[in-house]
Design a protein around this motif. Structure first.
Motif, mmCIF file in Angstrom:
data_model
loop_
_atom_site.group_PDB
_atom_site.id
_atom_site.type_symbol
_atom_site.label_atom_id
_atom_site.label_comp_id
_atom_site.label_asym_id
_atom_site.label_seq_id
_atom_site.Cartn_x
_atom_site.Cartn_y
_atom_site.Cartn_z
ATOM 1 N N GLU A 159 9.125 -37.214 -60.448
ATOM 2 C CA GLU A 159 8.167 -37.351 -59.821
ATOM 3 C C GLU A 159 7.839 -37.720 -58.177
ATOM 4 O OE1 GLU A 159 5.972 -40.535 -62.057
ATOM 5 O OE2 GLU A 159 4.293 -39.914 -61.811
ATOM 6 N N TYR A 213 -3.036 -34.711 -62.556
ATOM 7 C CA TYR A 213 -2.562 -34.279 -64.062
ATOM 8 C C TYR A 213 -3.660 -35.706 -64.780
ATOM 9 C CZ TYR A 213 1.583 -31.393 -62.696
ATOM 10 O OH TYR A 213 3.158 -30.717 -62.291
ATOM 11 N N ASP A 227 5.119 -38.698 -55.685
ATOM 12 C CA ASP A 227 3.934 -38.916 -56.060
ATOM 13 C C ASP A 227 3.642 -39.879 -53.857
ATOM 14 O OD1 ASP A 227 1.601 -39.459 -56.635
ATOM 15 O OD2 ASP A 227 2.384 -41.779 -57.917
ATOM 16 N N GLY A 273 -3.201 -30.076 -66.030
ATOM 17 C CA GLY A 273 -1.897 -30.498 -65.562
ATOM 18 C C GLY A 273 -1.102 -29.472 -65.911
ATOM 19 N N ILE A 297 3.533 -40.892 -63.943
ATOM 20 C CA ILE A 297 4.964 -41.007 -65.332
ATOM 21 C C ILE A 297 5.523 -41.469 -65.545
ATOM 22 C CG2 ILE A 297 6.512 -39.048 -66.635
ATOM 23 C CD1 ILE A 297 4.720 -36.952 -64.827
ATOM 24 N N PRO A 315 2.057 -34.941 -59.388
ATOM 25 C CA PRO A 315 0.743 -34.497 -60.261
ATOM 26 C C PRO A 315 -0.086 -35.553 -60.458
ATOM 27 C CG PRO A 315 2.774 -37.016 -60.713
ATOM 28 C CD PRO A 315 3.261 -35.865 -60.090
ATOM 29 N N THR A 316 -0.187 -36.140 -58.587
ATOM 30 C CA THR A 316 -1.640 -37.283 -58.222
ATOM 31 C C THR A 316 -1.633 -35.984 -57.446
ATOM 32 O OG1 THR A 316 -0.774 -38.597 -59.964
ATOM 33 C CG2 THR A 316 -2.486 -38.915 -58.078
ATOM 34 N N ARG A 365 0.172 -36.068 -69.219
ATOM 35 C CA ARG A 365 1.520 -36.795 -68.655
ATOM 36 C C ARG A 365 2.046 -37.179 -69.586
ATOM 37 N NH1 ARG A 365 -0.467 -39.430 -62.731
ATOM 38 N NH2 ARG A 365 -1.421 -37.864 -62.062
#
Lengths: 406, 406
Positions: free
Chosen positions: B202, B181, B204, B149, B219, B171-172, B186
């Motif tokens: 965040e 990540y 997503d 990450g 997160i 993060p995804t 996270r």
């Protein structure tokens, strides 16, 4: 936890009309506060037919994918033909589709206003524009208005001394007053804008809702140099919920607005764009308005008559618009319309107290009434309540003066 | 005439992907540049059924009028149930409906970023976010990334020294790298954000497009204090063209975003909101993804295999995502992907050269490939052309070095 918001939004709260709209969604309140077009005039059947045809022809999948930020070529071309009816020439690359007129205003400020810049507006003006200017840390400055339009002396003085970036006007059936600038006033303010190098943002959502008198040319139709940014919303003549409007501007300006729009929402909803395109192409825009405009005339007349009947003589000066959605009232100085509003809501009626429409927060004795969204008998009932409240306020104020003089 | 644009937009031009999208709408180009979901996975039939039912029940008129800025209560509640599947609790008054994830990002910057503020992003990151930060005159600063990450040392160092307002992460199945990540990373970055008082945005949009491996908690699901603003777009799993997404945030933040949205576009298109609401309520979101995700797996595998087959050995390091839309390639340092792009377009294929994803404009040897929007045989053909162009570039570069060394 404590949040540290940006300077631009720290001081900004929700606009009054939005909050009131929320309040009135409860249902048991008679609202003259909003700016909703008459339900009866929304072309529900036409939009249904357009959606049916789209689905039957297998075209739905196409409008579910991403599109380009400036809007579909077909819709820009369709708006071009609508513009031309009013003498405005705008090629597709001088036209930007936006998610409602509001977004057009926001993109104009984004593209032109730096922190601290003066932005001229009519006093009073569309309250959300004041908020947008503040959200870009600009400084809205009110220009006095007359029966002809803007006060040209005041306008020139402020153009000369403040070097404003923009002049914002709603010259036809203005929000909030319902007034229309004369052709002469439009030419004069355009000439001043030329002389002092000020861009004009012409917001024109109401002009097609004319129920009496003669059309006046949009300022954009008089513009030879690309000084005017013209915004035509479909919210009042097609559907507010679908969020479609178009901006006509010189190509370099249009390109800048598109850059701004990329950041803002990538593009306007594709299904909304398609419905608007087919509706404009069908030629039903004008047919539909012609068929429904008597509703607006009737409601405006009902409101004018009821105001004259129920408000004590000499207490209210009101406008008499030839179109649009709003009547504007200036009341006796002893009446504070913020306080009147609180009492009105207790009686289950709503309007917009006028202070929010003034750049400097003056106008405490003014109010805006929407006539388009209630049938005549409700208008009559609402104005009767309003008249009674005004009468009571004046009686109380007389009593207070009497007590004070004791 | 000469226009004096605002400082914020003066330097900003259109984003590369947008311009490329326009280019590729010509039709005869094989584009791996966009971020379009697979056409086959858009729920066209479900949306048709929803529109039909709406019209048959006489409900269309209702969605043609104005709505409230935060979005319909029904859609906010429906998103709340979707959030809960991923461990995110957000009441309707902690949820704001926005016109696509892009608007969510824009509103976050509007609400938090002052001129000159540092905003941390992963290097590389979603290019439009960099543009948004710049449009608010903020300063995007890249944080190094690792296979887990964010590089936590680099992150802490930058949080400590730059006092950033926001940390932005995808993060995804990140855009542009496709990386995810780890849960540990996270937790660690959330702890750092807590320690240094930084808000996390965040983004997503891709997490539901997982075709292998195990889900990792958002997160936001780990956030106990209201530090994370979570944006869930429906563009990749329902329809990009309808422009619907939701933001989950602590109530004071949600309220500020709503104020920002009032200025921006009043509210998200009501017909789009209705279609999204009914789709989420029907429970077909997950069914639809489960039924279609094999298409994404197949296409990713086709792209991975073709890259390995056609790009000369040792020249390309690529990611191997478990979901989402993108594969990221880091090429031999001798290859400049801007130049490669120009040659690729001549050969009628497109990708996004990587520089635009870096806060500091580095990454000149990187590129982003979208695998979701082309069938395997087109992917194979496209990668074959790309491999050949890379081979030729290296051969020319060898020749130049040889000539230079003469």
């Amino acid at each position: 936890m404590e949040y540290v918001f940006s300077d631009r939004l720290k001081a900004l709260s929700g606009t009054a009309t939005r909050e009131i709209l929320k309040l009135t969604q409860g249902g048991d309140i008679l609202s003259f506060a909003g700016g909703l077009p008459a339900r009866e005039c929304l072309p529900v059947g036409d939009i249904e037919a357009i959606l049916q045809e789209l689905m039957q022809s297998g075209g739905l999948a196409r409008v579910l994918q991403y599109g380009i930020s400036e809007g579909t070529a077909a819709l820009r071309a369709a708006f071009g033909r609508v513009f031309l009816e009013d003498g405005i020439e705008a090629d597709p690359d001088e036209t930007v589709i936006v998610s409602g007129g509001q977004q057009g205003l926001e993109l104009c400020c984004k593209a032109f206003v730096n922190r601290g810049d003066a932005v001229l507006v009519e006093d009073p003006t569309y309250l959300a524009f004041l908020q947008i200017v503040k959200s870009y840390e600009g400084r809205p400055v009110g220009v006095r208005s007359t029966d002809e339009g803007l006060d040209l002396n005041d306008l020139e003085e402020k153009m000369k001394t403040l070097s404003p970036k923009l002049l914002y006007v709603v010259p036809t059936f203005s929000n909030p007053t319902g007034k229309t600038y004369t052709a002469k006033n439009r030419r004069a303010l355009l000439a001043l804008a030329e002389r002092y190098g000020v861009m004009i943002v012409e917001d024109d959502p109401y002009a097609k809702l004319r129920f009496s008198g003669q059309p006046v040319p949009p300022i954009k139709s008089l513009d030879k140099t690309g000084r005017v940014i013209y915004i035509q919303s479909l919210s009042k003549v097609f559907s507010p919920g679908l969020r479609v409007a178009a901006v006509a501007a010189a190509k370099p300006v249009a390109q800048k607005l598109v850059v701004g729009k990329q950041n803002t929402d990538l593009h306007t909803g594709a299904l909304s764009q398609y419905a608007a395109q087919r509706f404009l192409e069908s030629g039903k825009l004008n047919q539909n308005i012609a068929a429904g405009i008597h509703i607006y005339r009737e409601r405006k007349e009902a409101m004018a008559a009821a105001l004259d009947r129920y408000i004590p003589a000499g207490v209210c000066t009101r406008t008499d618009p030839e179109g649009g959605l709003f009547v504007w009232c200036e009341l006796d100085k002893r009446i504070d319309t913020d306080r009147l509003f609180a009492r009105a809501v207790e009686q289950r009626i709503a309007f917009v107290p006028g202070r929010v429409f003034f750049a400097d927060g003056s106008g405490g004795n003014t109010l805006r009434l929407n006539f388009s969204n209630a049938p005549p008998k409700d208008i009559d009932r609402g104005m009767e309540i309003l008249g009674r409240l005004i009468g009571q306020t004046l009686a109380n104020s007389a009593k207070i003066s009497y007590n004070k003089s004791e």
